[in-house]
Design a protein around this motif. Structure first.
Motif, short mmCIF file in Angstrom:
data_model
loop_
_atom_site.label_atom_id
_atom_site.label_comp_id
_atom_site.label_asym_id
_atom_site.label_seq_id
_atom_site.Cartn_x
_atom_site.Cartn_y
_atom_site.Cartn_z
N LEU A 3 1.54 0.08 -3.70
CA LEU A 3 0.66 0.83 -2.81
C LEU A 3 -0.28 -0.09 -2.02
O LEU A 3 -0.72 0.25 -0.93
CB LEU A 3 -0.17 1.84 -3.61
CG LEU A 3 0.65 2.99 -4.23
CD1 LEU A 3 -0.23 3.83 -5.14
CD2 LEU A 3 1.30 3.87 -3.16
N SER A 4 -0.57 -1.27 -2.57
CA SER A 4 -1.43 -2.19 -1.81
C SER A 4 -0.63 -2.99 -0.77
O SER A 4 -1.21 -3.65 0.07
CB SER A 4 -2.16 -3.13 -2.77
OG SER A 4 -1.25 -4.01 -3.37
N LEU A 5 0.71 -2.91 -0.84
CA LEU A 5 1.55 -3.64 0.11
C LEU A 5 2.14 -2.73 1.18
O LEU A 5 2.45 -3.15 2.29
CB LEU A 5 2.75 -4.28 -0.61
CG LEU A 5 2.50 -5.30 -1.71
CD1 LEU A 5 3.84 -5.71 -2.33
CD2 LEU A 5 1.81 -6.51 -1.16
N VAL A 6 2.34 -1.45 0.85
CA VAL A 6 3.22 -0.60 1.65
C VAL A 6 2.56 -0.17 2.96
O VAL A 6 1.34 -0.03 3.05
CB VAL A 6 3.65 0.63 0.81
CG1 VAL A 6 2.51 1.62 0.65
CG2 VAL A 6 4.88 1.29 1.39
N GLY A 7 3.38 -0.01 4.00
CA GLY A 7 2.93 0.51 5.29
C GLY A 7 4.00 1.42 5.85
O GLY A 7 5.08 1.56 5.26
N PRO A 8 3.71 2.06 7.00
CA PRO A 8 4.67 3.03 7.54
C PRO A 8 6.02 2.41 7.87
O PRO A 8 7.04 3.10 7.86
CB PRO A 8 3.99 3.54 8.81
CG PRO A 8 2.59 3.08 8.76
CD PRO A 8 2.52 1.92 7.83
N GLN B 74 -5.21 -2.99 10.16
CA GLN B 74 -5.69 -4.35 10.39
C GLN B 74 -5.85 -5.10 9.06
O GLN B 74 -5.43 -6.26 8.94
CB GLN B 74 -7.03 -4.28 11.12
CG GLN B 74 -7.44 -5.60 11.70
CD GLN B 74 -8.82 -5.51 12.28
OE1 GLN B 74 -9.78 -5.15 11.59
NE2 GLN B 74 -8.94 -5.82 13.55
N ALA B 75 -6.42 -4.41 8.07
CA ALA B 75 -6.60 -5.06 6.77
C ALA B 75 -5.25 -5.39 6.15
O ALA B 75 -5.05 -6.46 5.58
CB ALA B 75 -7.40 -4.16 5.84
N ARG B 76 -4.31 -4.47 6.28
CA ARG B 76 -3.00 -4.70 5.65
C ARG B 76 -2.26 -5.83 6.35
O ARG B 76 -1.70 -6.72 5.69
CB ARG B 76 -2.17 -3.42 5.69
CG ARG B 76 -0.78 -3.62 5.16
CD ARG B 76 -0.04 -2.32 4.95
NE ARG B 76 1.35 -2.58 4.68
CZ ARG B 76 2.30 -2.57 5.60
NH1 ARG B 76 2.02 -2.26 6.86
NH2 ARG B 76 3.54 -2.88 5.29
N ASP B 77 -2.26 -5.83 7.70
CA ASP B 77 -1.56 -6.90 8.44
C ASP B 77 -2.16 -8.26 8.10
O ASP B 77 -1.44 -9.25 7.94
CB ASP B 77 -1.64 -6.65 9.94
CG ASP B 77 -0.77 -5.46 10.35
OD1 ASP B 77 0.08 -5.04 9.52
OD2 ASP B 77 -0.96 -4.93 11.46
N THR B 78 -3.49 -8.31 8.01
CA THR B 78 -4.14 -9.57 7.68
C THR B 78 -3.75 -10.01 6.27
O THR B 78 -3.40 -11.17 6.04
CB THR B 78 -5.68 -9.42 7.77
OG1 THR B 78 -5.99 -8.88 9.05
CG2 THR B 78 -6.38 -10.74 7.57
#
Lengths: 312, 368, 183
Positions: A63-68, C12-16
């Motif tokens: 969950l801390s890695l996942v994106g759409p 933005q936080a995730r991409d970074t």
């Protein structure tokens, strides 16, 4: 201007369930885990709407890695269609909008319980392993503080003694799954309860492996291209499960990890444990390169050695 | 090929529908009834869920058909998503609006023994007459007191402190926000006392009882006496962000227990206290927990009473979750261990001298 | 149930974070940070909150980091360090910054250092995350930095470093050995 225009829209849950605070903590810990391969990084570990012990450690990392745009594969015992895998997959996609796949090579994030797939994972992929017990020294000491000190001192003498005792009593190592392994020459890890067949796949792998235990609140990493050696004495090499001659009843494949299916007449049949791989073979009769070839030879030549049974 | 495994998801959905069909209808009235009828069950769930909301606790119980571990998990999972807006001011026992306060250490205590609501001295007989249609509210009401009881009572331990029997309290000036928090911190051992007490406050009632009872039966090093047991309501004091004044945002049901035993180890006093407190009223848990709190202070407690052992093994969500995880398939790990067993058998069968039988029986792996 | 919104700040936080994670997983390879905003501050906002601490000699970055709620600390005590430029004065501070303890090597400092990537001195990297060896070129990193690193960082103790050049980032975990390239 109204107050409502300034306020953020009310949401029942944050993106990917975890709030920003929880995600940041996990992300800081993941980076430290990668920097110190095999070191168990303590973390706070949030409760999730899934029972503890059912993959909440792996799930928090996912969950801390996942994106759409992520493509997620979830397996349990190698199978995509196990109810537990289906349940975790459904939670991840409901909370993130990520796509799902059963194809190992299409996945950006692969969360697994007890298996590493047969096809060789690629650079840029992340394997998230669910870990029930992160402590490989549990058999030596049940006390976490003492085990922690042993890791700090790289004091692994008792582990070697344990292996030696096995050789004396049984003339072979009798550890089943979770075979203790030395990472980057420094820390002994539990590779999670993967069969010994899968342990060598962590060695000098192209992909990143993150291992996370939700109850025990520890996460650790095997970065890409990192040395991982199962504990073994020089003269008695580590052995993977011996399934020679076992033929998958649906695909006819051999020399991959099999489930043994007991039959009423007392015999056994066998089927591929990796269901995504089996599906691929059934659909296209082709797959990506595999860690073990059709003859059962491991792709890092010389890493696995023939068995030696020490004399009494 | 972006295919989800549909078979598994259907099975999950049908299993859940089957489960729901076994329960009563989820209606606001049903939730209210649970909230009214089962306050002690709610308190247990509130304490272990560490989320004070009788309404949500009732909902969780209704949703899970009264499976306490499932209800606690529901509350914890909801709690973990809630933002932290402020830290309440600390509450002292002397300020708690107390309805029950007893001490087993003295016949009488300043403020008196206040029995409050309890079944302690009642006969536990099933009210079979209710089944015959005799209504509970036909019974005569309790007589009204002439003078209302005072809302607060002095603290028994304060008297012992004034006598020099217990060490004086350090006036702890820790900011509420700086108190270690077991729900957001990494837990390391030895743990700060705040972590220990928070873990006990959230602990599984049955788990704490089992370990506490083992101590009381003689595996422990201390003989606890209940110095004070208190049930009441605490004001949730918040500091106003502008004026800085403390105001009450509401009241919560709280309970606390203190057990006392001789042999404080600071060399100056001869008694020591064990303490536990929780949201909701849960007396048995607190007496066991406060005993464990003291037991953990001992230099060499029984292994079952070491801090790490107690904190890890009484965590309701983790212990219940891990226990039921054994329902998940384990056929890969089992196959791996079968491989080892078969190899050992074949090694020794190919040999002329079979191993002593006991070796097979004792064959254990490093980690099953 | 609808998927919770993937807000711009989440993205933005995730991409970074992903850039940081891959930079550390494959040391020496160049990854890209999101284009909006000052790169060092962006990393700060992604990693910092009231649970941790930072040090930076730069006033503008300090102002941005203060908004995360993290505690400003002297170099010896800070968990995250942000140096837009690494000069001789900063190197003194690096002497004191934590390399962790054998019990808790994860308590070591993380250094985010501005420099130029792809020009200047060449380095050869070996270790986890690297197949064989990896070469990089960095300009603006004083030679004393490398001497200090090899003097105080005794694996598993050591700093984890990110080199940042505008939106480009290279990771150097403590587990990697560095040699000056002769070419």
């Amino acid at each position: 201007m109204k107050l409502a225009d300034l306020a953020q829209q009310r949401q029942d849950y944050s993106y990917a369930f975890l709030d920003a605070h929880a995600k940041r903590e996990l992300r800081r810990r993941i980076l430290k885990a990668i920097a110190i391969p095999g070191y168990q990084v303590p973390y706070a570990s949030r409760e999730l709407p899934i029972a503890r012990g059912w993959g909440t450690g792996g799930l928090q990392v996912t969950l801390s890695l996942v994106g759409p745009e992520s493509v997620v594969k979830v397996i349990d015992q190698g199978a995509d269609d196990s109810v537990n895998a289906a349940n975790l997959r459904r939670f991840i996609t409901t909370m993130s909008g990520a796509k799902t796949t059963i194809d190992t090579l299409q996945a950006t994030i692969l969360q697994s319980r007890h298996r590493i797939p047969e096809e060789i994972m690629l650079e840029g992929q992340t394997l998230v392993l669910q870990v029930p017990d992160p402590e490989p020294l549990r058999g030596v000491t049940a006390d976490m503080s003492k085990a922690h000190q042993l890791h700090a001192d790289a004091d692994y003498g008792q582990m070697w003694l344990l292996l030696y005792e096995q050789l004396v009593r049984y003339r072979q190592y009798i550890q089943g799954a979770s075979y203790p392994s030395l990472v980057n020459g420094r820390y002994i890890i539990s590779p999670s309860p993967i069969p010994r067949w899968d342990t060598p796949k962590l060695h000098q792998a192209a992909h990143l492996t993150l291992l996370s235990a939700g109850r025990e609140k520890r996460l650790y990493a095997v970065p890409p291209y990192t040395n991982v050696y199962p504990l073994e004495f020089n003269d008695v090499p580590f052995q993977v499960e011996d399934q020679k001659g076992w033929v998958c009843k649906t695909t006819g494949v051999q020399n991959k990890f099999m489930n043994e299916l007991p039959q009423e007449d007392g015999t056994s049949q066998y089927e591929l444990s990796d269901s995504g791989y089996a599906n691929k073979l059934a659909d296209t009769a082709q797959s990506g390169a595999t860690y073990y070839d059709d003859q059962g030879d491991f792709y890092h030549a010389g890493y696995l050695k023939p068995p030696v049974i020490p004399p009494i | 090929m972006y295919v989800a495994a549909r078979g598994g998801e259907d099975a999950i959905q049908h299993a859940e529908q089957f489960y729901q069909a076994m329960l009563g209808k989820l209606t606001p009235e049903a939730i209210q009834l649970i909230q009214k009828q089962l306050p002690f069950l709610l308190d247990k769930v509130i304490g272990e869920g560490s989320l004070y909301s009788p309404e949500l606790a009732a909902l969780a119980l209704a949703q899970t058909g009264g499976d306490v571990y499932e209800a606690v998990l529901l509350l914890r999972a909801y709690r973990s998503t809630q933002p932290r807006l402020a830290y309440a001011e600390p509450v002292t026992a002397g300020e708690v609006l107390t309805v029950r306060r007893i001490s087993a250490a003295f016949k009488d205590i300043p403020g008196g023994q206040v029995l409050g609501p309890t079944l302690d001295y009642s006969h536990r007989l099933l009210r079979l007459d209710v089944l015959d249609g005799i209504r509970e509210d036909d019974a005569p009401p309790a007589p009204q007191a002439e003078n209302p009881a005072p809302p607060t009572y002095p603290v028994v331990a304060d008297w012992q402190r004034s006598q020099g029997l217990l060490p004086a309290l350090d006036a702890d000036q820790t900011e509420p926000a700086a108190v270690p928090d077991v729900t957001t911190d990494v837990v390391l051992f030895p743990a700060p006392r705040a972590h220990r007490l928070q873990a006990l406050a959230r602990a599984d009632t049955g788990g704490v009882l089992a370990l506490g009872y083992a101590s009381m039966r003689g595996y422990g090093l201390i003989h606890p006496t209940v110095n004070e047991l208190r049930l009441g309501y605490a004001e949730v004091g918040l500091r106003h962000p502008v004026t800085g004044e403390v105001f009450s945002a509401g009241r919560v049901r709280v309970s606390q227990a203190e057990v006392i035993s001789s042999g404080g180890d600071d060399g100056k006093s001869s008694f020591q206290l064990g303490f536990a407190a929780t949201l909701g009223w849960n007396e048995v848990k607190l007496i066991a927990a406060s005993t464990l709190d003291m037991e953990m202070n001992n230099r060499e407690p029984h292994p079952a009473h070491e801090e790490e052992f107690v904190m890890y093994h009484t965590e309701p969500v983790e212990s219940s979750g891990f226990c039921i995880h054994f329902k998940l398939p384990h056929y890969v790990t089992f196959a791996s261990s079968m491989d080892s067993v078969r190899k050992v058998i074949s090694t020794f069968y190919t040999n002329d001298t079979p191993p002593p039988q006991s070796n097979h029986e004792n064959m254990q792996q490093v980690q099953p | 149930m609808a998927v919770p919104a993937y807000t711009p700040s989440e993205a933005q936080a995730r991409d970074t974070f992903l850039a940081l994670m891959w930079a550390l997983s494959y040391p020496g390879r160049v990854y890209t940070l999101p284009a909006d905003g000052h790169a060092l501050s962006l990393i700060g906002v992604t990693l910092l909150d009231l649970e941790t601490s930072y040090f930076t000699p730069d006033a503008v970055i300090a102002e941005n980091l203060a908004q995360t709620g993290a505690r400003a600390q002297p170099a010896a005590k800070a968990a995250y360090h942000f140096y837009p430029v690494l000069d001789a004065a900063n190197l003194d501070g690096l002497h004191q910054c934590s390399t962790g303890t054998l019990l808790y090597p994860d308590a070591a400092s993380t250094l985010v250092i501005g420099c130029q990537i792809g020009i200047g001195a060449g380095y050869i990297l070996h270790g986890p995350g690297i197949l064989g060896q990896q070469t990089i070129q960095l300009d603006g990193i004083p030679a004393d930095f490398w001497l200090l690193r090899s003097a105080v960082c005794r694996y598993p103790l050591g700093w984890d470093v990110y080199f940042v050049d505008e939106q480009r980032i290279v990771g150097l975990p403590r587990s990697v050995q560095v040699e000056r390239s002769s070419t």
